[in-house]
Design an enzyme around this catalytic site. Structure first.
Site, PDB file in Angstrom:
ATOM      1  N   GLU A  85      25.221  44.880  39.866  1.00 35.74           N
ATOM      2  CA  GLU A  85      25.089  44.875  41.159  1.00 35.74           C
ATOM      3  C   GLU A  85      25.540  46.081  41.929  1.00 35.74           C
ATOM      4  O   GLU A  85      24.912  46.877  42.763  1.00 35.74           O
ATOM      5  CB  GLU A  85      26.146  43.777  41.713  1.00 35.74           C
ATOM      6  CG  GLU A  85      25.527  42.410  41.360  1.00 35.74           C
ATOM      7  CD  GLU A  85      26.326  41.863  40.160  1.00 35.74           C
ATOM      8  OE1 GLU A  85      26.701  42.843  39.246  1.00 35.74           O
ATOM      9  OE2 GLU A  85      26.311  40.679  39.865  1.00 35.74           O
ATOM     10  N   ARG A 138      40.702  42.621  38.499  1.00 32.72           N
ATOM     11  CA  ARG A 138      41.183  41.963  39.604  1.00 32.72           C
ATOM     12  C   ARG A 138      42.939  42.074  39.870  1.00 32.72           C
ATOM     13  O   ARG A 138      43.341  41.604  40.511  1.00 32.72           O
ATOM     14  CB  ARG A 138      41.238  40.024  39.414  1.00 32.72           C
ATOM     15  CG  ARG A 138      41.846  39.945  37.974  1.00 32.72           C
ATOM     16  CD  ARG A 138      41.225  38.658  37.499  1.00 32.72           C
ATOM     17  NE  ARG A 138      41.727  38.199  36.243  1.00 32.72           N
ATOM     18  CZ  ARG A 138      41.078  38.406  35.097  1.00 32.72           C
ATOM     19  NH1 ARG A 138      40.032  39.082  35.254  1.00 32.72           N
ATOM     20  NH2 ARG A 138      41.256  38.214  33.839  1.00 32.72           N
TER      21      ARG A 138
END
Ligand code: F6P
Length: 550
Positions: free
Chosen positions: A218, A274
């Site tokens: 992406e 994260r």
């Protein structure tokens, strides 16, 4: 490998687990009675960490519950694993990596070693490089290819390379340079990049390509399209050097993409995606708020790191929050956990926590690969109050599911709100307090009748209460307080993963979808006969092709 002690007893066969199950089986009084017989719990069940006042008195617990939960934490070696993490041991066993986001906010004189090398000087070198670059962009010294000032910063990244900086940018908007437009593009849906750039001038736009691996499809696709957008407008390959910088661990791929590695801000494989927004991944945020406020945010993180590392179990906030989650998820069958900030600026906070918590603890095998026989991470969800009150709070108040919730609120608004908007803050917070009271204490049938409500309406208007909440209150949402909040949740997630004996730092579950997407794509673009498509997917792809070409 980690030196953290390992005990092979299955979690749900431990005496501490059984003791909790037995304790749960005994009917506990309603929160109304617990407060009536022990009003002191309002003062006792409070923990202060940094600027955060955390009240956990409205939980379905008594002193014995907490003692039993702490015994479980002790038996499962939570603190030993914590110390191994801070020491830089490779506690991410499936990827054989250290887990050292805490080193990203360690003071300059700290020593944190990975394979005998102190990583702290490298961390500070990158922070300095980021600060120098951020100042150049903010001051207008760093210009675009045509000499125009950079007025727009577009961060291109996904998952941990998007959610953290995007959330923190929103959270700290009141502290940002309002002359800069900062946007975040993550979705491979072309609409995302289109909307982010349609009103921008390429000559004044800096793209920050954020990707730990620099292979995420992406991000690379969006970065490639962004590069075409810039080159189409500016017509010179050399423009890339002024309009693109990279945040990554992978210099080779960055160079391959065409970004000068001099314009790359590095981080390391011991920073999980994260857990990365206080690494180089925070560059867009740092440009927006300035290096000093970024530093204050890191201090907030550090403060909670130190607390987690040194506070005794009874007053250790991440430990307590983790244990409360275990109490509901493993002993009350709660499936989800709501995080409800009463702060518009925290609009992306819960979305950020979804990755932090669910990518970390959405696991069903133990660290040694054996299946778990107990529930692991909850579904994390929520949006800022008061909006949720007019949407889904009905279910939390009167539905059939137990949904423990964290309420996060502030005593003062931040920013330059004009008078009457500042005054609205008390109304916001009146709702905050009212909700946790209503959830805990409810409204009995007798109370409803006493209001003269017709008997047939009474069951509908009765609130059972006994819905558990944590209240987190701070004076205002500063950069430091944001850092404190994030570190609190990072360590809470750690505690739970340690108890469940899962690897909270890998994410193999996202791989299969990625591989299949690559395999399916030619079927969509060229109508290729892709082997291995199941009959349902094959039929759906055919419908897609028909609709697409109609
Ligand atoms: O696919 C999941 C994931 O690997 C996340 O863990 C990570 O934050 C995200 O993709 C983005 O990865 P990268 O920063 O390498 O582009």
């Amino acid at each position: 490998m980690s030196d953290a002690p390992s005990d092979t007893t299955e979690l749900n066969r431990r005496p501490e687990w059984t003791a909790l199950a037995d304790h749960r089986a005994k009917q506990q009084p309603h929160l109304r009675e617990l407060f009536a017989t022990d009003p002191g719990r309002a003062e006792r069940y409070v923990v202060e960490v940094g600027d955060l006042h955390i009240d956990y008195s409205k939980h379905l617990i008594i002193d014995e519950t907490l003692a039993l939960l702490r015994e479980l934490a002790e038996a499962t070696g939570v603190f030993a694993l914590r110390d191994a993490m801070f020491r830089g041991e490779r506690i991410n066993v499936t990827e054989n990596r250290a887990v050292l986001h805490t080193a990203l906010r360690a003071p300059r004189d700290a020593v944190v070693e990975v394979d005998g090398e102190n990583v702290v000087p490298g961390v500070h070198a990158v922070l300095e490089k980021m600060a120098a670059f951020a100042e150049r962009v903010r001051s207008g010294e760093w210009t675009g290819h045509t000499g125009r000032r950079i007025r727009n910063v577009v961060n291109v990244g996904i998952g941990g390379s998007d959610l953290g900086p995007a959330m923190a940018y929103e959270a700290l908007r009141a502290f940002t340079d309002r002359d800069l437009t900062v946007r975040f593009v993550s979705n491979v849906d072309g609409a995302d990049l289109h909307e982010a750039t349609r009103d921008l001038d390429p000559a004044e736009t800096l793209f920050v390509i954020a990707s730990k691996t620099f292979t995420t499809i992406e991000t690379i696709t969006n970065a490639t399209s962004a590069r075409s957008w810039v080159l189409d407008a500016l017509g010179d390959q050399a423009a890339v050097a002024r309009h693109f910088v990279a945040l990554s661990t992978n210099a080779e791929k960055v160079a391959e993409f065409g970004i000068d590695v001099a314009n790359m801000f590095e981080f390391w494989d011991w920073v999980g995606g994260r857990y990365s927004f206080d690494s180089a991944i925070g560059l867009s945020l740092m440009i927006a708020i300035g290096p000093e406020r970024f530093r204050q945010m890191l201090e907030g993180f550090r403060l909670v790191d130190e607390h987690f590392r040194s506070a005794p179990a009874e007053a250790n906030a991440p430990l307590l929050m983790g244990l409360l989650g275990i109490w509901y998820g493993n002993f009350h069958d709660a499936q989800s956990h709501a995080v409800l900030p009463y702060a518009h600026y925290l609009s992306r906070f819960t979305a950020y926590l979804q990755q932090l918590d669910m990518e970390s603890n959405g696991k069903s095998v133990q660290r040694d690969g054996e299946p778990v026989h107990w529930q692991t991470g909850p579904v994390v969800w929520g949006t800022p109050g008061t909006n949720g009150q007019h949407a889904y709070y009905q279910l939390i108040h009167q539905g059939t599911k137990l949904i423990p919730a964290d309420f996060i609120g502030f005593a003062r608004p931040v920013g330059e709100l004009r008078g009457e908007l500042r005054d609205q803050h008390d109304l916001l917070m009146a709702n905050f307090f009212a909700q946790t009271q209503a959830l805990a204490f409810g409204k009995t049938a007798e109370e409803v009748r006493a209001e003269g409500v017709a008997e047939e309406q009474v069951p509908h208007r009765t609130f059972p209460g006994n819905r558990p909440t944590t209240t987190i209150l701070a004076r205002e949402l500063t950069p430091s307080v944001l850092g404190q909040l994030v570190a609190l949740y990072e360590h809470k997630v750690f505690v739970q993963g340690a108890i469940w004996n899962i690897d909270s730092f890998d994410q193999w579950g996202v791989e299969l979808g990625k591989v299949l997407a690559k395999r399916v794509e030619p079927a969509l673009t060229e109508g290729a006969d892709v082997p291995g498509l199941d009959p349902s997917t094959k039929a759906l792809v055919a419908v897609y092709r028909t609709l697409k070409n109609a």
